[in-house]
Motif scaffolding. Structure first.
Motif, mmCIF file in Angstrom:
data_model
loop_
_atom_site.group_PDB
_atom_site.id
_atom_site.type_symbol
_atom_site.label_atom_id
_atom_site.label_comp_id
_atom_site.label_asym_id
_atom_site.label_seq_id
_atom_site.Cartn_x
_atom_site.Cartn_y
_atom_site.Cartn_z
ATOM 1 N N LEU A 91 0.809 -1.219 0.000
ATOM 2 C CA LEU A 91 0.000 0.000 0.000
ATOM 3 C C LEU A 91 0.842 1.269 0.000
ATOM 4 N N THR A 92 2.081 1.150 0.449
ATOM 5 C CA THR A 92 2.939 2.338 0.493
ATOM 6 C C THR A 92 3.100 2.944 -0.892
ATOM 7 N N LEU A 93 2.892 2.110 -1.930
ATOM 8 C CA LEU A 93 2.943 2.634 -3.294
ATOM 9 C C LEU A 93 1.999 3.818 -3.470
ATOM 10 N N LEU A 94 0.870 3.752 -2.772
ATOM 11 C CA LEU A 94 -0.109 4.829 -2.907
ATOM 12 C C LEU A 94 0.454 6.155 -2.416
ATOM 13 N N ILE A 95 1.428 6.099 -1.511
ATOM 14 C CA ILE A 95 2.067 7.340 -1.072
ATOM 15 C C ILE A 95 3.260 7.641 -1.958
ATOM 16 N N LEU A 96 3.957 6.577 -2.337
ATOM 17 C CA LEU A 96 5.187 6.776 -3.115
ATOM 18 C C LEU A 96 4.911 7.369 -4.492
ATOM 19 N N VAL A 97 3.859 6.870 -5.149
ATOM 20 C CA VAL A 97 3.587 7.363 -6.504
ATOM 21 C C VAL A 97 3.346 8.877 -6.506
ATOM 22 N N ALA A 104 -5.266 2.022 -7.846
ATOM 23 C CA ALA A 104 -6.512 1.871 -7.100
ATOM 24 C C ALA A 104 -7.365 0.775 -7.722
ATOM 25 N N GLY A 105 -7.398 0.738 -9.068
ATOM 26 C CA GLY A 105 -8.180 -0.290 -9.731
ATOM 27 C C GLY A 105 -7.625 -1.682 -9.464
ATOM 28 N N TRP A 106 -6.305 -1.770 -9.512
ATOM 29 C CA TRP A 106 -5.657 -3.045 -9.261
ATOM 30 C C TRP A 106 -5.912 -3.487 -7.818
ATOM 31 N N LEU A 107 -5.865 -2.501 -6.924
ATOM 32 C CA LEU A 107 -6.136 -2.758 -5.511
ATOM 33 C C LEU A 107 -7.534 -3.337 -5.357
ATOM 34 N N LEU A 108 -8.485 -2.739 -6.072
ATOM 35 C CA LEU A 108 -9.872 -3.217 -5.998
ATOM 36 C C LEU A 108 -9.950 -4.660 -6.468
#
Lengths: 493, 469
Positions: free
Chosen positions: A3-9, A41-45
């Protein structure tokens, strides 16, 4: 997936924006970054649903827990449940739309896009946090970009609005901070999962719940702390308005929901106050909107009213109403972002937002006018759009509460929809229909970027509106988990 | 034994050596200011690096002088601050006729502070304190041609003399009732009888003077405004930090028997300091006065942290001081460059500053956000940990009060940011050529402001060194 990718990107996007040269490079980097976020986000879903389908019933998926400040037992603990995922999806859609809408921003564009991306980073971090400290950290990270965005690129009395917004939000987070300290010193941890397991003593809950809840309430425009909303939204540049109403106010609603789940006893004790305030916000917001003549003020005041439904749903503390509150957050986020986008498009062409000076826009710019009408219809709760689903669910939930006063609150809130219809239809009628003035007749319609942004948001609205089971399926297990917390108390009572 | 002295006193000896070298340079033939400044900055870098080389626990001169890992670290912090100030004042000192005198004065003062921090005896403490104060008064008078500078020096020396007298009176009362001045023996003799309490109040008043806590803050604004920017930043960062280090040492190690008393005193001082500091900072237009009052408010927050009387309390103090060094010096650095190159020192002069000097604007903005305690800057962590340490006592009244005051302080910091970014100005400060060395100092500060917070190792390291009640 991490999930850290969501901050890193967003972080990497922001750094690249700082290094880029020229508007073209900056906006392309911004767009690519936000598209990657959307993809993530889509991939996460997809992986979330796959994991759930595979029978993984853990409360939080993709969990990761790392020590941050060892001495103080502060952890970087992240993970998402269905509600958080819904919020992340909402955020990613609005970020893409916001960047597209700002495509032609040529004043200090580097700083502008940098701040937008920074704001989205704060929102992502907030939604993935399972530790109250990181949650609080990201909550505040998102404040400063708003101040600068409104103050530098805004219109009207921008510095005053920016100041008001920043100070009120900071005051809100100061209250949250006190509440968090109270929780920390009585449970010796900031970790929400641990706190849920070990529970908080009832006396402590009753003392600190108001701080934390009202603190987040300021962000969610809870009456009487809503006064930053109209000025802030009206002064902000288009994308900032979209972020503000679409993402930032949701931080407050989400925070309120988490606090209510962490301190269920206090939530039950104070639920009548919450409902009272929410009902006032709904009715007051609706009537205040009727008096507005500026399109942005109309949407800002109606946001107060709509966010009242979120608080109302949380305050009713039953499964359906909380479900409704979450759907309302997503729905209002999309709808209000669409509305602000449409208003921004109109304003950039006509240079006015006053309803009285507009008219017949449908003839000159059919696409933008249609977008405006769709946003309006969603706002007034027309079936088929997300607003209907969300508000209906909240009402169904709140009606389950047999207490007379609660019923009254439900009825009054329901009546506000009529008022909503009045102001939406009136504004639409004046601005979109009717004769067009000569100077507006030659204006051009939406460009490709604006069309794309609008289509993206409308798609979101329609998905929720036409297939509400999809979002229900996503958030239902998480609301069940919250109800397990909240329900424990009801049984003891 | 000799070897021991060399090792344990090495930071003090290094400073003394440097002072002597500077005296010899002064006696020798004239050299250009640039070469002297470069030499001094290089030596200060070496001095700082050498400070980190090793640390050991021990005492010298029958317990007069103590040292341990924490004390060495605190001295390193002060060395770092002096280095940054020295680099930032490059533009100003280059034009000065008395470069060497400036360094001799500040280094002597720093030497005094080192002895004060290391002191294990009230006499030694007093000696160190005086040694650190008197050169500063001379330094405040450094702009010899300016009246305000002399006025500042006069105010500083008078108020310090006054506070020293109060402090000395407290020390003598304490000596009268306990018969000793050595910290380690003193604790056993403190039983909280009225004379001792009176002595303690005198002592803490003396301290409050030095850290400019309300109601002993009145000298601060005038002195800060009148003194040259370099001296102001020295006063507001280094001398406050040194006194706070000593204060926490005294409170946590010596006055333990009357901990409940001093907790109350600290809370009252903190509340008054935060409130008054904030209220006065609201309406300042002089940048130096503004920073003076905001630094008063910061001291209030520090006192809340200290009042936590736990390991987290002293750790959060030292951590905050480190952050404060970076953020306050970054702010002073910009003000000092602008003041040296244009002579402008008002907040209203900074209107439209972003259009002409984006780099300096960002440095100043990040510094102000850190002072205000906004994430992701380190100031957020610093302030939050101070409040957390204070909240451990369970006294939420003061925490709520401080939290609301944080919002007030946020307002005046934002007002400056607003001037920089949003206000229009027909004649903004022109584009400035910042000397490379000052630029480096600013970058160090900004890097510090960002890294110190997010990298938790810094806090964990400080925590491992700290001590509680």
């Amino acid at each position: 997936m991490n999930l850290t990718l969501l901050i890193l990107v967003p972080f990497i996007t922001a750094v690249l924006i700082l290094l880029a040269r020229g508007l073209q490079q900056i906006r392309v980097i911004g767009l690519i970054g936000s598209l990657i976020q959307l993809g993530l986000a889509g991939w996460l879903l997809k992986s979330f649903l796959a994991a759930r389908a595979a029978g993984n019933n853990a409360a939080h998926l993709f969990e990761s827990n790392q020590t941050w400040f060892k001495a103080l037992h502060i952890n970087y603990h992240i993970g998402i449940d269905g509600i958080a995922l819904a919020m992340i999806l909402l955020t990613s859609v609005i970020v893409v739309a916001g960047i597209l809408v700002s495509w032609t921003m040529d004043k200090l564009s580097k700083e502008y896009f940098f701040l937008l991306v920074l704001l989205s980073m704060g929102a992502y971090g907030f939604f993935i946090s399972l530790d109250l400290f990181t949650l609080f950290f990201f909550l505040e990270v998102a404040v400063i970009p708003k101040f600068l965005l409104i103050g530098i690129w805004g219109s009207g009395d921008k510095t005053k609005s920016a100041m008001k917004l920043a100070l009120m939000l900071m005051a809100g987070s100061a209250l949250v901070m006190v509440g968090l300290f109270g929780i920390y010193y009585n449970t010796h941890t900031f970790d929400m999962v641990q706190i849920t397991q070990q529970g908080i003593p009832v006396g402590v809950q009753k003392f600190f719940f108001p701080f934390a809840f009202l603190g987040f309430g300021v962000f969610a425009a809870l009456f009487p702390f809503h006064t930053w909303v109209p000025d802030g939204h009206a002064s902000a540049p288009t994308a900032a308005s979209m972020f503000l109403a679409g993402i930032s106010m949701k931080l407050g609603g989400y925070g309120c929901l988490r606090i209510a789940a962490l301190m269920p006893d206090a939530a039950h004790t104070y639920s009548w106050i919450i409902i009272l305030l929410a009902t006032i916000a709904i009715i007051y917001g609706a009537f205040a909107t009727m008096m507005q003549t500026d399109l942005k003020y109309i949407n800002a005041y109606s946001s107060i009213s709509h966010c009242g439904f979120v608080i109302l749903g949380i305050g009713m503390l039953n499964k359906t109403s909380i479900n409704g509150a979450v759907i309302q957050m997503v729905s209002h986020g999309l709808m209000t972002a669409l509305f602000f986008a449409a208003i921004g498009m109109i304003y950039s062409r006509t240079h006015t937002r006053m309803v009285a000076q507009l008219g017949g826009l449908l003839k000159a710019m059919p696409f933008i006018s249609t977008v405006f009408v769709i946003a309006g219809l969603c706002s007034l709760g027309l079936p088929g759009f997300s607003g209907f689903v969300a508000e209906m669910t909240v009402f169904m939930g709140s009606w389950q509460n047999p207490d007379g006063a609660y019923r009254l609150a439900t009825i009054l809130s329901g009546a506000s929809i009529v008022v909503t219809a009045v102001y939406i239809l009136r504004a639409t009628g004046r601005a979109i229909m009717g004769p067009i003035s000569a100077e507006h007749a030659l204006l051009s319609d939406a460009t490709w970027n604006e069309k794309l942004a609008a289509v993206l948001l409308i798609a979101g609205i329609l998905v929720i509106g036409l297939a509400p089971f999809l979002i229900n399926h996503l958030i239902m297990p998480s609301t069940d988990a919250i109800m397990l917390q909240v329900g424990k108390v009801t049984l003891i009572k | 034994m000799t070897y021991n002295i060399l090792i344990q006193l090495r930071q003090e000896l290094a400073l003394a050596l440097l002072i002597f070298i500077l005296l010899f340079i002064k006696l020798g033939k004239d050299r250009s200011n640039e070469s002297i400044l470069n030499f001094i900055n290089a030596v200060l870098v070496i001095n700082l690096a050498a400070g980190f080389c090793c640390h050991e626990t021990g005492e010298l001169f029958n317990g007069m002088f103590n040292t341990n890992a924490l004390i060495v670290f605190e001295k390193n912090l002060l060395n770092l601050a002096l280095l940054i100030i020295s680099m930032q004042s490059y533009a100003w000192l280059k034009e000065s006729k008395n470069v060497i005198e400036f360094y001799i004065l500040t280094l002597t003062s720093l030497l005094g502070m080192f002895f004060m921090i290391s002191s294990g005896n009230l006499l030694m403490f007093y000696l160190g304190l005086e040694m650190s104060t008197i050169p500063l008064a001379a330094a405040a008078n450094f702009d010899i041609t300016k009246r305000k500078s002399s006025e500042a020096a006069m105010k500083l020396i008078l108020s310090s003399a006054f506070s020293s007298a109060i402090l000395l009176m407290g020390i003598s009362f304490l000596y009268g009732t306990t018969g000793t001045l050595t910290f380690s023996i003193l604790t056993a003799h403190i039983n909280g009888n009225p004379i001792q309490l009176f002595a303690f109040i005198l002592l803490i008043s003396g301290f409050a003077f030095k850290i400019s806590a309300v109601p002993f803050h009145l000298w601060t604004a005038d002195v800060y405004e009148g003194a040259p920017v370099a001296v102001t930043s020295f006063l507001s960062v280094i001398s406050k930090a040194a006194v706070l280090f000593t204060l926490v040492n005294l409170l946590y190690k010596v006055f333990t028997p009357i901990a409940t008393t001093w907790y109350l005193v600290l809370v009252v001082l903190a509340a008054a300091t935060i409130l008054i500091g904030n209220l006065f900072a609201l309406r300042q237009d002089s940048f130096k006065r503004f920073l003076a009052f905001s630094s008063i408010a910061q001291v209030g927050f520090i006192l809340i942290g200290i009042s936590g009387s736990s390991q987290a309390g002293s750790a959060s103090l030292i951590y905050f001081i480190l952050i404060y060094i970076f953020s306050n010096l970054a702010a002073f650095g910009v003000v000092s460059v602008v003041s040296a190159l244009t002579g402008k020192e008002k907040i209203s002069d900074f209107k439209g500053f972003y259009k002409t000097n984006p780099m300096l604007s960002w440095v100043l903005t990040i510094a102000l956000f850190s002072l205000a305690g906004v994430p992701p800057t380190a100031g957020f962590f610093g302030k939050l940990f101070l409040m957390m340490a204070g909240a451990a006592k369970g006294n939420y009244g003061i925490i709520i009060f401080a939290a609301l005051n944080m919002v007030v302080s946020f307002y005046y910091y934002l007002k400056v940011v607003k001037s920089i970014f949003m206000d229009e100005n027909e004649a903004p400060i022109q584009k400035l050529e910042v000397p490379a060395i000052s630029k480096i100092a600013m970058y160090i500060c900004v890097a510090g402001v960002i890294v110190t917070g997010l990298a938790s190792v810094v806090y964990d390291y400080i925590y491992s060194l700290s001590f509680g009640l």
